[in-house]
Design a protein around this motif. Sequence first.
Motif, PDB file in Angstrom:
ATOM      1  N   ILE A  78      14.572 -38.976 -33.951  1.00  0.00           N
ATOM      2  CA  ILE A  78      13.723 -38.247 -33.013  1.00  0.00           C
ATOM      3  C   ILE A  78      12.259 -38.415 -33.384  1.00  0.00           C
ATOM      4  O   ILE A  78      11.408 -38.683 -32.527  1.00  0.00           O
ATOM      5  N   SER A  79      11.952 -38.296 -34.670  1.00  0.00           N
ATOM      6  CA  SER A  79      10.562 -38.419 -35.103  1.00  0.00           C
ATOM      7  C   SER A  79      10.012 -39.812 -34.854  1.00  0.00           C
ATOM      8  O   SER A  79       8.797 -39.988 -34.715  1.00  0.00           O
ATOM      9  N   ARG A  80      10.892 -40.803 -34.769  1.00  0.00           N
ATOM     10  CA  ARG A  80      10.471 -42.185 -34.515  1.00  0.00           C
ATOM     11  C   ARG A  80      10.658 -42.570 -33.046  1.00  0.00           C
ATOM     12  O   ARG A  80      10.685 -43.747 -32.701  1.00  0.00           O
ATOM     13  N   LYS A  81      10.793 -41.540 -32.217  1.00  0.00           N
ATOM     14  CA  LYS A  81      10.758 -41.685 -30.760  1.00  0.00           C
ATOM     15  C   LYS A  81      11.905 -42.505 -30.200  1.00  0.00           C
ATOM     16  O   LYS A  81      11.739 -43.230 -29.201  1.00  0.00           O
ATOM     17  N   PHE A  82      13.083 -42.384 -30.806  1.00  0.00           N
ATOM     18  CA  PHE A  82      14.237 -43.100 -30.277  1.00  0.00           C
ATOM     19  C   PHE A  82      14.675 -42.474 -28.955  1.00  0.00           C
ATOM     20  O   PHE A  82      14.632 -41.259 -28.780  1.00  0.00           O
ATOM     21  N   ARG A  83      15.112 -43.330 -28.069  1.00  0.00           N
ATOM     22  CA  ARG A  83      15.707 -42.881 -26.813  1.00  0.00           C
ATOM     23  C   ARG A  83      17.203 -42.668 -26.966  1.00  0.00           C
ATOM     24  O   ARG A  83      17.764 -41.686 -26.484  1.00  0.00           O
ATOM     25  N   VAL A  84      17.879 -43.624 -27.640  1.00  0.00           N
ATOM     26  CA  VAL A  84      19.317 -43.562 -27.869  1.00  0.00           C
ATOM     27  C   VAL A  84      19.583 -43.848 -29.338  1.00  0.00           C
ATOM     28  O   VAL A  84      19.040 -44.806 -29.903  1.00  0.00           O
ATOM     29  N   PHE A  85      20.409 -43.020 -29.958  1.00  0.00           N
ATOM     30  CA  PHE A  85      20.778 -43.229 -31.361  1.00  0.00           C
ATOM     31  C   PHE A  85      22.270 -42.962 -31.480  1.00  0.00           C
ATOM     32  O   PHE A  85      22.749 -41.873 -31.176  1.00  0.00           O
ATOM     33  N   ALA A  86      23.008 -43.990 -31.904  1.00  0.00           N
ATOM     34  CA  ALA A  86      24.465 -43.880 -32.001  1.00  0.00           C
ATOM     35  C   ALA A  86      24.880 -43.527 -33.421  1.00  0.00           C
ATOM     36  O   ALA A  86      24.379 -44.098 -34.394  1.00  0.00           O
ATOM     37  N   LEU A  87      25.781 -42.569 -33.526  1.00  0.00           N
ATOM     38  CA  LEU A  87      26.373 -42.177 -34.797  1.00  0.00           C
ATOM     39  C   LEU A  87      27.711 -42.887 -34.927  1.00  0.00           C
ATOM     40  O   LEU A  87      28.605 -42.693 -34.097  1.00  0.00           O
ATOM     41  N   THR A  88      27.867 -43.713 -35.948  1.00  0.00           N
ATOM     42  CA  THR A  88      29.043 -44.587 -36.029  1.00  0.00           C
ATOM     43  C   THR A  88      29.555 -44.683 -37.464  1.00  0.00           C
ATOM     44  O   THR A  88      29.546 -45.752 -38.064  1.00  0.00           O
ATOM     45  N   GLU A  89      30.009 -43.566 -38.002  1.00  0.00           N
ATOM     46  CA  GLU A  89      30.558 -43.617 -39.349  1.00  0.00           C
ATOM     47  C   GLU A  89      31.805 -44.498 -39.389  1.00  0.00           C
ATOM     48  O   GLU A  89      32.450 -44.743 -38.373  1.00  0.00           O
ATOM     49  N   HIS A  90      32.142 -44.966 -40.581  1.00  0.00           N
ATOM     50  CA  HIS A  90      33.322 -45.818 -40.741  1.00  0.00           C
ATOM     51  C   HIS A  90      34.597 -45.047 -40.410  1.00  0.00           C
ATOM     52  O   HIS A  90      34.725 -43.858 -40.725  1.00  0.00           O
ATOM     53  N   MET A  91      35.525 -45.741 -39.786  1.00  0.00           N
ATOM     54  CA  MET A  91      36.833 -45.145 -39.542  1.00  0.00           C
ATOM     55  C   MET A  91      37.567 -44.965 -40.866  1.00  0.00           C
ATOM     56  O   MET A  91      37.291 -45.667 -41.853  1.00  0.00           O
ATOM     57  N   PRO A  92      38.500 -44.024 -40.942  1.00  0.00           N
ATOM     58  CA  PRO A  92      39.302 -43.885 -42.163  1.00  0.00           C
ATOM     59  C   PRO A  92      40.267 -45.050 -42.307  1.00  0.00           C
ATOM     60  O   PRO A  92      40.788 -45.575 -41.320  1.00  0.00           O
ATOM     61  N   ARG A  93      40.484 -45.464 -43.535  1.00  0.00           N
ATOM     62  CA  ARG A  93      41.484 -46.497 -43.830  1.00  0.00           C
ATOM     63  C   ARG A  93      42.769 -45.804 -44.273  1.00  0.00           C
ATOM     64  O   ARG A  93      42.741 -44.855 -45.046  1.00  0.00           O
ATOM     65  N   ASP A  94      43.896 -46.279 -43.766  1.00  0.00           N
ATOM     66  CA  ASP A  94      45.148 -45.534 -43.904  1.00  0.00           C
ATOM     67  C   ASP A  94      46.022 -45.984 -45.059  1.00  0.00           C
ATOM     68  O   ASP A  94      47.116 -45.438 -45.249  1.00  0.00           O
ATOM     69  N   ARG A  95      45.571 -46.957 -45.832  1.00  0.00           N
ATOM     70  CA  ARG A  95      46.370 -47.425 -46.963  1.00  0.00           C
ATOM     71  C   ARG A  95      45.569 -47.297 -48.257  1.00  0.00           C
ATOM     72  O   ARG A  95      44.385 -47.622 -48.298  1.00  0.00           O
ATOM     73  N   HIS A  96      46.260 -46.880 -49.305  1.00  0.00           N
ATOM     74  CA  HIS A  96      45.588 -46.719 -50.597  1.00  0.00           C
ATOM     75  C   HIS A  96      45.022 -48.044 -51.088  1.00  0.00           C
ATOM     76  O   HIS A  96      43.954 -48.083 -51.731  1.00  0.00           O
ATOM     77  N   CYS A  97      45.703 -49.130 -50.800  1.00  0.00           N
ATOM     78  CA  CYS A  97      45.236 -50.445 -51.257  1.00  0.00           C
ATOM     79  C   CYS A  97      43.929 -50.857 -50.595  1.00  0.00           C
ATOM     80  O   CYS A  97      43.265 -51.786 -51.066  1.00  0.00           O
ATOM     81  N   ASP A  98      43.539 -50.184 -49.516  1.00  0.00           N
ATOM     82  CA  ASP A  98      42.302 -50.528 -48.812  1.00  0.00           C
ATOM     83  C   ASP A  98      41.109 -49.690 -49.262  1.00  0.00           C
ATOM     84  O   ASP A  98      39.999 -49.877 -48.758  1.00  0.00           O
ATOM     85  N   LEU A  99      41.330 -48.753 -50.186  1.00  0.00           N
ATOM     86  CA  LEU A  99      40.213 -47.980 -50.704  1.00  0.00           C
ATOM     87  C   LEU A  99      39.296 -48.881 -51.531  1.00  0.00           C
ATOM     88  O   LEU A  99      39.758 -49.787 -52.226  1.00  0.00           O
ATOM     89  N   TYR A 100      38.000 -48.616 -51.443  1.00  0.00           N
ATOM     90  CA  TYR A 100      37.038 -49.393 -52.219  1.00  0.00           C
ATOM     91  C   TYR A 100      37.064 -48.937 -53.671  1.00  0.00           C
ATOM     92  O   TYR A 100      37.437 -47.791 -53.979  1.00  0.00           O
ATOM     93  N   PRO A 101      36.659 -49.813 -54.598  1.00  0.00           N
ATOM     94  CA  PRO A 101      36.701 -49.439 -56.020  1.00  0.00           C
ATOM     95  C   PRO A 101      35.989 -48.133 -56.336  1.00  0.00           C
ATOM     96  O   PRO A 101      36.471 -47.335 -57.150  1.00  0.00           O
ATOM     97  N   ASP A 102      34.861 -47.886 -55.691  1.00  0.00           N
ATOM     98  CA  ASP A 102      34.106 -46.670 -56.000  1.00  0.00           C
ATOM     99  C   ASP A 102      34.799 -45.416 -55.483  1.00  0.00           C
ATOM    100  O   ASP A 102      34.421 -44.303 -55.837  1.00  0.00           O
ATOM    101  N   GLU A 103      35.824 -45.599 -54.634  1.00  0.00           N
ATOM    102  CA  GLU A 103      36.557 -44.442 -54.117  1.00  0.00           C
ATOM    103  C   GLU A 103      37.720 -44.037 -55.011  1.00  0.00           C
ATOM    104  O   GLU A 103      38.266 -42.944 -54.861  1.00  0.00           O
ATOM    105  N   VAL A 104      38.099 -44.905 -55.940  1.00  0.00           N
ATOM    106  CA  VAL A 104      39.273 -44.614 -56.762  1.00  0.00           C
ATOM    107  C   VAL A 104      39.014 -44.756 -58.259  1.00  0.00           C
ATOM    108  O   VAL A 104      39.826 -44.323 -59.069  1.00  0.00           O
TER     109      VAL A 104
END
Length: 390
Positions: free
Chosen positions: A54-80
Motif C-alpha cells: 500500500i505504501s508503495r502505491k500498488f493497485r493489485v498485490f497477490a498473497l501466494t504462500e506455498h502450498m503444504p507438502r503432504d509427504r515427510h520426504c518432501d520436507l526441506y532440511p531446515d524443516e526437520v
Amino acid sequence: MAAVCFLLGDRSIVKILHLRLLTLSTMPFSHHSHSGQFCGHAQNTLEEMVQTAISRKFRVFALTEHMPRDRHCDLYPDEVVGDQIETNQTPADLYKIFAAYYKEAARLKQAYESEITILIGFECDYIRPSSTGVIEDLLRQYHYDLLVGSVHHVRNIPIDYSRPLYEKARRAAGGTDELVFQDYFDTQFEMLQALKPPIVGHFDLIRLQSDDPECSFQKWEGVWERILRNLTFIQSYGGLMELNSASLRKGMSEPYPNAEISKVFLEKNGRFTLSDDSHSVDQVMLNYDRVLQFVKDVGILTLHFLDRGKASSDSRFPNVSISTMPTAEWEQSISSPILRRVNMKPSFESEVNGQGESVRANDIEKRQLLDTPQVLQMTAPATEELYTIA
C-alpha cells in the motif's frame, strides 16, 4: 472524499468510490509474494507485506504462500533438522500453517479493501503426478483468486534450495545440467497440463543453481525443444507468464524467464505479467526499474494483470479476470520517488544464507501458532485427519 462521506454517510459506498479511483489510476502490481509469518525462508508478517504494498502505491498485490507438502520426504532440511521443536515440523504442521494463512489473508483482504486489491492464492509445489490431487483438494476447500504454477523439484529433489541439493538432483537426472534441465521442463509440462495455472511462476528457475545461470538454453537442442513445447501450451490456454524479478536480487542479469525465452513467448502472442516474488518488505517492488528496462528491450508493449469485479473465463476463480496495461503506462506508474527509494536500498536476501542453506524466520511464532486451538478446519490428504486451526 471527506465531502462524499459526509453527504452519503455510508462507508461501503465510500469504499466503492475509492476502489473506482484506484481502478482509474495506473499503479504497479505483483502476483507472487511470501511472508515470514507463514513461509520459513521469508521475513515479516503478512500484514506488513500488505502495508508495504500500500505504501508503495500498488493497485493489485497477490498473497501466494506455498502450498503444504503432504509427504515427510518432501520436507526441506531446515524443516526437520536438529532437535529444536520449532524447526521439527511434519506435513500436518504445514497444513495447519496454511489454514492459518488463509484465514489471515481473508482478514487482510477485507481490512484493506478500500486501499488495495488483495488477491488470495497459493504457489503450488508440483513434485510428482500425485501433487495434482493435493492441489485440487486445496482448490475445493477454499475460495481463491489465483494459483501460481511452479516447479521446485526434479526427481523429487529440490533444485533451488541449495547448490548441494541441486547437484543431487543433477546426479539423479544423469549427471549434467543439460539432463536435469530436460527433466525440469518435462516436470513443468506435466504441471501445466494438469493444472493450467493462470500464472506461471519463475519459468526457468532451474538455472539458478546451475553451473552457468546466464547460459543460453538454445545450446541444448533437447532442452530448447521442451521450452518451446511448454511456451506453446501456456499460450494455448491463455496463461500469464510472470516476469519474476527475484532472479535479479539473486545475482542474475535478467528476470525469469530470460530474454531468449521471453522473445519467443512474445512471438507466440503470449501474455506477460509482473511479480516481485517478495519474501520481505524490502523486496516489495524491488528491481522493477530493471524489469521495466528488460520489458522495453524485449519489445513487450502490453502487460496483463489479474483484477476483481469482472466475469472470469476460469471457473476455478470466478471473481477474477485479466486486465491489460500498456507498458508506457506502467513505466509512468513506477517512475516515482517511491520506486527510486526502493531500488536504492539493498535487499536482505533472506532466502539463502552464506552456507547455501535456507534460513528460517519466525519459527517460534509458527510453533506457537500450531499449538493454539483455532477455528478453521483443513484436511491433510496424507492422513485424512481433520485439523482445527484459526
